[in-house]
Design an enzyme around this catalytic site. Structure first.
Site, PDB file in Angstrom:
ATOM      1  N   ALA A 107      22.261  47.025  58.588  1.00  0.00           N
ATOM      2  CA  ALA A 107      23.060  46.718  59.770  1.00  0.00           C
ATOM      3  C   ALA A 107      24.355  46.136  59.231  1.00  0.00           C
ATOM      4  O   ALA A 107      24.329  45.341  58.295  1.00  0.00           O
ATOM      5  CB  ALA A 107      22.331  45.700  60.626  1.00  0.00           C
ATOM      6  N   TYR A 149      21.607  35.414  50.241  1.00  0.00           N
ATOM      7  CA  TYR A 149      21.815  34.165  50.989  1.00  0.00           C
ATOM      8  C   TYR A 149      20.522  33.362  51.165  1.00  0.00           C
ATOM      9  O   TYR A 149      20.559  32.202  51.568  1.00  0.00           O
ATOM     10  CB  TYR A 149      22.465  34.421  52.358  1.00  0.00           C
ATOM     11  N   GLU A 150      19.393  33.967  50.865  1.00  0.00           N
ATOM     12  CA  GLU A 150      18.140  33.221  50.957  1.00  0.00           C
ATOM     13  C   GLU A 150      17.984  32.241  49.801  1.00  0.00           C
ATOM     14  O   GLU A 150      17.099  31.387  49.832  1.00  0.00           O
ATOM     15  CB  GLU A 150      16.955  34.191  50.980  1.00  0.00           C
ATOM     16  N   HIS A 208      17.484  38.942  50.411  1.00  0.00           N
ATOM     17  CA  HIS A 208      18.933  38.722  50.484  1.00  0.00           C
ATOM     18  C   HIS A 208      19.382  37.601  49.556  1.00  0.00           C
ATOM     19  O   HIS A 208      18.663  36.621  49.357  1.00  0.00           O
ATOM     20  CB  HIS A 208      19.336  38.356  51.924  1.00  0.00           C
ATOM     21  N   MET A 222      25.665  41.927  54.246  1.00  0.00           N
ATOM     22  CA  MET A 222      25.159  40.918  53.307  1.00  0.00           C
ATOM     23  C   MET A 222      24.108  41.486  52.363  1.00  0.00           C
ATOM     24  O   MET A 222      23.253  40.752  51.862  1.00  0.00           O
ATOM     25  CB  MET A 222      24.568  39.744  54.097  1.00  0.00           C
ATOM     26  N   SER A 223      24.162  42.784  52.122  1.00  0.00           N
ATOM     27  CA  SER A 223      23.128  43.400  51.263  1.00  0.00           C
ATOM     28  C   SER A 223      23.698  44.661  50.606  1.00  0.00           C
ATOM     29  O   SER A 223      24.898  44.847  50.526  1.00  0.00           O
ATOM     30  CB  SER A 223      21.909  43.775  52.113  1.00  0.00           C
ATOM     31  N   SER A 240      17.972  45.414  58.910  1.00  0.00           N
ATOM     32  CA  SER A 240      17.695  44.678  60.148  1.00  0.00           C
ATOM     33  C   SER A 240      17.468  45.590  61.338  1.00  0.00           C
ATOM     34  O   SER A 240      18.320  46.433  61.641  1.00  0.00           O
ATOM     35  CB  SER A 240      18.916  43.820  60.500  1.00  0.00           C
ATOM     36  N   HIS A 275      12.387  40.819  59.721  1.00  0.00           N
ATOM     37  CA  HIS A 275      12.109  41.510  58.457  1.00  0.00           C
ATOM     38  C   HIS A 275      10.641  41.349  58.108  1.00  0.00           C
ATOM     39  O   HIS A 275      10.167  40.236  57.909  1.00  0.00           O
ATOM     40  CB  HIS A 275      12.928  40.907  57.312  1.00  0.00           C
ATOM     41  N   ASN A 328      27.778  45.746  65.377  1.00  0.00           N
ATOM     42  CA  ASN A 328      28.739  44.877  66.091  1.00  0.00           C
ATOM     43  C   ASN A 328      30.104  45.072  65.450  1.00  0.00           C
ATOM     44  O   ASN A 328      30.180  45.513  64.300  1.00  0.00           O
ATOM     45  CB  ASN A 328      28.323  43.401  65.930  1.00  0.00           C
ATOM     46  N   HIS A 333      22.896  37.225  65.718  1.00  0.00           N
ATOM     47  CA  HIS A 333      21.871  38.104  65.153  1.00  0.00           C
ATOM     48  C   HIS A 333      21.155  38.901  66.244  1.00  0.00           C
ATOM     49  O   HIS A 333      20.701  40.021  66.011  1.00  0.00           O
ATOM     50  CB  HIS A 333      20.868  37.257  64.351  1.00  0.00           C
TER      51      HIS A 333
HETATM   52  N1  HPA Z   1      28.921  40.683  59.116  1.00  0.00           N
HETATM   53  C1  HPA Z   1      28.069  40.624  58.073  1.00  0.00           C
HETATM   54  N2  HPA Z   1      26.864  41.158  58.114  1.00  0.00           N
HETATM   55  C2  HPA Z   1      26.493  41.804  59.225  1.00  0.00           C
HETATM   56  C3  HPA Z   1      27.340  41.896  60.347  1.00  0.00           C
HETATM   57  C4  HPA Z   1      28.616  41.305  60.285  1.00  0.00           C
HETATM   58  O1  HPA Z   1      29.434  41.349  61.231  1.00  0.00           O
HETATM   59  N3  HPA Z   1      26.655  42.608  61.307  1.00  0.00           N
HETATM   60  C5  HPA Z   1      25.444  42.926  60.762  1.00  0.00           C
HETATM   61  N4  HPA Z   1      25.342  42.436  59.510  1.00  0.00           N
END
Ligand code: HPA
Length: 273
Positions: free
Chosen positions: A114, A86-87, A84, A212-213, A31, A62, A236, A248
């Protein structure tokens, strides 16, 4: 033929019809980090939708294409936009592009993402070299009949992130004056960001960053015998670490803020791993 292998072969042949390029390094961009691909010496690009049977990504920010080219003299294939879990795709589809890059001849896989900071010493904008991962929060991409053509049924994952490449990454960070954290990446399914309780669980389990990857892709690549390395951009602090709510936009803004430094690190590393 095993349907997973059949699909992989179909995509492979479809891609081979369009490009004649043997990469040495495969790179997956996370990301907000996607525009690195525009800065290399591009030979050709192939949009995912041009490849028959290829799972198409839907996340904002993306792009969906393979970029083939050179970083210095090293031939690379870059996934600009990943798939991903989750898609809604099965794990075998999530790792299909990774396997495809391995089948094209890439011996090394460089993963970026990320991630949320679980380790409270971290701060947004930090880079973390991945030393190991916890992938038990998602199904293994190796579940199902084993693809003997790719690797063994019970592959060893002791050195999933290549110790050889980790040494190079650490040395390179020092050389470039870029501070690198080292830690464990935990993959969860998303797409919701985690709850504070889930993040406490991640910390108890020994995780430093959450996302998530990545871990599934590392597993699939290692199964094929590829050498794997990864760097997370901590965009973050994970849920509950600070009072800030997660979104996001913040993830992308932080990734954008540090993208120059990140790109300098990646382009320095590619010819050296
Ligand atoms: N959690 C999960 N996936 C992420 C996060 C998060 O805080 N930040 C960027 N991708």
């Amino acid at each position: 033929m095993n349907p997973v292998y059949e699909k992989l072969n179909k995509c492979f042949h479809s891609l081979k019809e369009k490009v004649d390029f043997q990469p040495e390094v495969a790179l997956i961009l996370g990301s907000g980090l996607g525009d690195f691909a525009e800065e290399i010496n591009i030979v050709t690009t192939v949009d995912y939708h041009e490849i028959e049977g290829f799972p198409i990504s839907t996340v904002k920010g993306h792009k969906g294409r393979f970029v083939f080219g050179y970083v210095e003299n090293t031939p690379v294939v870059i996934m600009q936009g990943r798939v991903h879990y989750y898609e809604g795709y099965p794990m075998s589809d999530v790792v299909l592009p990774t396997r495809l890059m391995g089948m094209l001849g890439a011996k090394k896989l460089f993963l970026t993402n990320a991630a949320g900071g679980v380790n409270t010493d971290y701060k947004p904008g930090d880079f973390m070299m991945i030393t190991d991962h916890i992938a038990t929060g998602v199904p293994s991409p190796l579940i199902g009949e084993n693809l003997e053509e790719l690797g063994t049924r019970f592959p060893d994952m002791s050195d999933i992130y290549s110790p050889r490449i980790q040494d190079i990454i650490k040395e390179s960070g020092k050389r470039l004056g870029i501070e690198l954290r080292e830690g464990i990446y935990i993959q969860l399914t998303g797409p919701a960001y985690e709850t504070p309780a889930e993040i406490r669980m991640c910390r108890i389990l020994g995780g430093d960053a959450v996302g998530m990857s990545t871990a599934c892709e590392a597993t699939a690549a290692r199964h094929m015998g590829m050498e794997v390395c990864g760097i997370s951009c901590i965009t973050n602090m994970a849920a509950g670490v600070s009072k800030e709510k997660l979104n996001h936009k913040e993830v992308q803004e932080t990734a954008d803020r540090v993208s120059k430094e990140f790109k300098a690190l990646v382009s320095y590393l590619i010819p050296r791993i």
